[in-house]
Write a protein that holds these residues in place. Structure first.
Motif, PDB file in Angstrom:
ATOM      1  N   PHE A  31       0.831  -1.199   0.000  1.00  0.00           N
ATOM      2  CA  PHE A  31       0.000   0.000   0.000  1.00  0.00           C
ATOM      3  C   PHE A  31       0.864   1.246   0.000  1.00  0.00           C
ATOM      4  O   PHE A  31       0.565   2.239  -0.666  1.00  0.00           O
ATOM      5  CB  PHE A  31      -0.920  -0.012   1.230  1.00  0.00           C
ATOM      6  CG  PHE A  31      -2.029   1.003   1.159  1.00  0.00           C
ATOM      7  CD1 PHE A  31      -1.895   2.231   1.746  1.00  0.00           C
ATOM      8  CD2 PHE A  31      -3.220   0.699   0.494  1.00  0.00           C
ATOM      9  CE1 PHE A  31      -2.913   3.161   1.680  1.00  0.00           C
ATOM     10  CE2 PHE A  31      -4.235   1.623   0.429  1.00  0.00           C
ATOM     11  CZ  PHE A  31      -4.079   2.860   1.022  1.00  0.00           C
ATOM     12  N   ARG A  60       2.345   2.051  -3.489  1.00  0.00           N
ATOM     13  CA  ARG A  60       1.388   2.029  -4.587  1.00  0.00           C
ATOM     14  C   ARG A  60       1.679   3.133  -5.595  1.00  0.00           C
ATOM     15  O   ARG A  60       2.275   4.148  -5.257  1.00  0.00           O
ATOM     16  CB  ARG A  60      -0.046   2.188  -4.042  1.00  0.00           C
ATOM     17  CG  ARG A  60      -0.357   3.600  -3.547  1.00  0.00           C
ATOM     18  CD  ARG A  60      -1.676   3.629  -2.796  1.00  0.00           C
ATOM     19  NE  ARG A  60      -2.116   4.981  -2.542  1.00  0.00           N
ATOM     20  CZ  ARG A  60      -1.643   5.746  -1.584  1.00  0.00           C
ATOM     21  NH1 ARG A  60      -0.676   5.296  -0.802  1.00  0.00           N
ATOM     22  NH2 ARG A  60      -2.096   6.975  -1.405  1.00  0.00           N
ATOM     23  N   LYS A 115       0.263   6.167  -8.096  1.00  0.00           N
ATOM     24  CA  LYS A 115      -0.733   7.209  -7.900  1.00  0.00           C
ATOM     25  C   LYS A 115      -2.081   6.762  -8.446  1.00  0.00           C
ATOM     26  O   LYS A 115      -2.175   6.250  -9.561  1.00  0.00           O
ATOM     27  CB  LYS A 115      -0.303   8.487  -8.627  1.00  0.00           C
ATOM     28  CG  LYS A 115      -1.249   9.662  -8.366  1.00  0.00           C
ATOM     29  CD  LYS A 115      -0.724  10.908  -9.034  1.00  0.00           C
ATOM     30  CE  LYS A 115      -1.663  12.097  -8.764  1.00  0.00           C
ATOM     31  NZ  LYS A 115      -1.182  13.319  -9.400  1.00  0.00           N
ATOM     32  N   PRO A 116      -3.176   6.907  -7.678  1.00  0.00           N
ATOM     33  CA  PRO A 116      -4.491   6.474  -8.150  1.00  0.00           C
ATOM     34  C   PRO A 116      -4.853   7.147  -9.464  1.00  0.00           C
ATOM     35  O   PRO A 116      -4.535   8.314  -9.690  1.00  0.00           O
ATOM     36  CB  PRO A 116      -5.439   6.901  -7.023  1.00  0.00           C
ATOM     37  CG  PRO A 116      -4.557   7.028  -5.824  1.00  0.00           C
ATOM     38  CD  PRO A 116      -3.225   7.480  -6.345  1.00  0.00           C
ATOM     39  N   TYR A 133      -1.708   4.952   6.665  1.00  0.00           N
ATOM     40  CA  TYR A 133      -2.784   5.378   5.773  1.00  0.00           C
ATOM     41  C   TYR A 133      -3.388   6.690   6.275  1.00  0.00           C
ATOM     42  O   TYR A 133      -3.677   6.846   7.464  1.00  0.00           O
ATOM     43  CB  TYR A 133      -3.876   4.311   5.692  1.00  0.00           C
ATOM     44  CG  TYR A 133      -5.014   4.708   4.788  1.00  0.00           C
ATOM     45  CD1 TYR A 133      -4.899   4.604   3.409  1.00  0.00           C
ATOM     46  CD2 TYR A 133      -6.198   5.232   5.313  1.00  0.00           C
ATOM     47  CE1 TYR A 133      -5.928   4.985   2.577  1.00  0.00           C
ATOM     48  CE2 TYR A 133      -7.241   5.616   4.491  1.00  0.00           C
ATOM     49  CZ  TYR A 133      -7.092   5.489   3.119  1.00  0.00           C
ATOM     50  OH  TYR A 133      -8.108   5.870   2.305  1.00  0.00           O
ATOM     51  N   ASP A 183      -6.769  11.690   2.906  1.00  0.00           N
ATOM     52  CA  ASP A 183      -6.266  11.696   1.533  1.00  0.00           C
ATOM     53  C   ASP A 183      -7.429  11.388   0.588  1.00  0.00           C
ATOM     54  O   ASP A 183      -7.884  10.252   0.478  1.00  0.00           O
ATOM     55  CB  ASP A 183      -5.156  10.652   1.392  1.00  0.00           C
ATOM     56  CG  ASP A 183      -4.522  10.667   0.008  1.00  0.00           C
ATOM     57  OD1 ASP A 183      -5.138  11.191  -0.942  1.00  0.00           O
ATOM     58  OD2 ASP A 183      -3.402  10.142  -0.120  1.00  0.00           O
ATOM     59  N   GLU A 204      -7.714  11.278  -2.660  1.00  0.00           N
ATOM     60  CA  GLU A 204      -7.447  10.358  -3.770  1.00  0.00           C
ATOM     61  C   GLU A 204      -7.451   8.907  -3.298  1.00  0.00           C
ATOM     62  O   GLU A 204      -7.996   8.028  -3.962  1.00  0.00           O
ATOM     63  CB  GLU A 204      -6.097  10.707  -4.413  1.00  0.00           C
ATOM     64  CG  GLU A 204      -6.078  11.998  -5.192  1.00  0.00           C
ATOM     65  CD  GLU A 204      -7.040  11.943  -6.385  1.00  0.00           C
ATOM     66  OE1 GLU A 204      -7.142  10.867  -6.999  1.00  0.00           O
ATOM     67  OE2 GLU A 204      -7.672  12.953  -6.690  1.00  0.00           O
ATOM     68  N   SER A 205      -6.823   8.659  -2.138  1.00  0.00           N
ATOM     69  CA  SER A 205      -6.810   7.299  -1.610  1.00  0.00           C
ATOM     70  C   SER A 205      -8.208   6.855  -1.215  1.00  0.00           C
ATOM     71  O   SER A 205      -8.611   5.715  -1.472  1.00  0.00           O
ATOM     72  CB  SER A 205      -5.871   7.219  -0.407  1.00  0.00           C
ATOM     73  OG  SER A 205      -4.536   7.460  -0.788  1.00  0.00           O
TER      74      SER A 205
END
Length: 292
Positions: free
Chosen positions: A35, A38, A40-41, A110, A114, A116-117
């Motif tokens: 995670f 990762r 970028k979404p 986490y 955020d 985006e996450s």
């Protein structure tokens, strides 16, 4: 069970993350590392601020093939605090917040702020539910192995909850603990261990010759290195500290020796043994203050 996560597939990782959340699994280091590393979404749906309802549900990934039925399509008319709907399944803002809080507990790095996450997590939950709906449409929920596994999981959860409830009602006082200790002192004795060396040969006559040499003062470790066929020969016959022995006669022989003593010839499963007791430890009563 070991799971391998493709380096570029956060979606699969998140599916396993939420499955593990439900299962109460604690082995999440692989997921945590994944995670954190990762990419970028790529989702384009914008989530609202935490105190406001989120924007309408994003569409599932194009590479999935959900069943072309009304129950597997996401509703575009969401009301109140409902963030997403797939068939009869809905996800509300409070429920989504609980998911994020659980995720935060499992992966401390986490950031629940955020956007985006969070958007990616929401999309993954929807995609996961689409897969569930597709599996139901295909009748996979009627698979006997799956039904048995679900029932076993249900039983495990019920037992866990029952034990938790029972333990919450248990109140142990200092007096209770001391009484238990006094009545069960034999359970609080440190285990006895013996530091032993061994020599093993195939013939009894050869073992007796070695024993005579040992009585003459030849070093036991040297004799074991040169004469023993045991795997411990390279270490001078050193077995280290042991609490369990390969056969009963060896145990009784060692226990009868004084520290530094050498046994006679003992027949065992691998041949003829001679053993030396170098040290022993343990057998002490543990004090209440040490273990209470």
């Amino acid at each position: 069970m070991r799971a391998v996560y493709p380096s570029q597939n956060l979606s699969i990782g998140l599916i396993f993350l939420f499955v593990l959340t439900l299962a109460g699994c604690e082995k999440l280091e692989t997921l945590k590392t994944y995670f954190q590393s990762r990419t970028k979404p790529v989702a384009k749906t914008i989530l609202a601020e935490p105190k406001a309802p989120l924007s309408p549900t994003p569409s599932p990934s194009a590479n999935l093939s959900p069943a072309k039925t009304e129950s597997s399509e996401m509703s575009t008319s969401l009301q109140g605090d409902v963030l997403a709907r797939v068939g009869d399944w809905t996800l509300t803002a409070p429920e989504f917040k609980e998911r994020l809080e659980a995720l935060k507990q499992m992966v401390p790095d986490y950031d629940p702020k955020d956007r985006e996450s969070n958007k990616l997590v929401l999309e993954e939950l929807i995609r996961q539910q689409l897969l569930v709906q597709e599996a139901i449409n295909k009748g996979l929920d009627q698979n006997k192995d799956l039904i048995d596994a679900v029932e076993e999981f249900r039983r495990t959860l019920l037992v866990r909850e029952m034990v938790t409830e029972i333990l919450e009602q248990v109140k142990v006082t200092e007096e209770d603990a001391k009484k238990y200790y006094d009545a069960n002192k034999q359970d609080f004795i440190s285990p006895i261990e013996w530091k032993v060396r061994e020599i093993i040969v195939d013939e009894e006559a050869k073992a007796k010759e070695i024993l005579i040499d040992l009585y003459k003062g030849i070093d036991f470790a040297e004799m074991a290195t040169n004469k023993s066929k045991s795997e411990t020969a390279q270490k001078g016959g050193d077995l280290g500290y042991v609490s369990q022995f390969p056969f009963p006669q060896m145990e009784s022989t060692v226990q009868a020796l004084e520290v530094g003593g050498v046994s006679g010839v003992v027949k065992g499963p691998a041949g003829y043994y001679i053993v030396k007791l170098e040290q022993n430890r343990g057998g002490e009563q543990k004090e209440y203050e040490e273990i209470k």
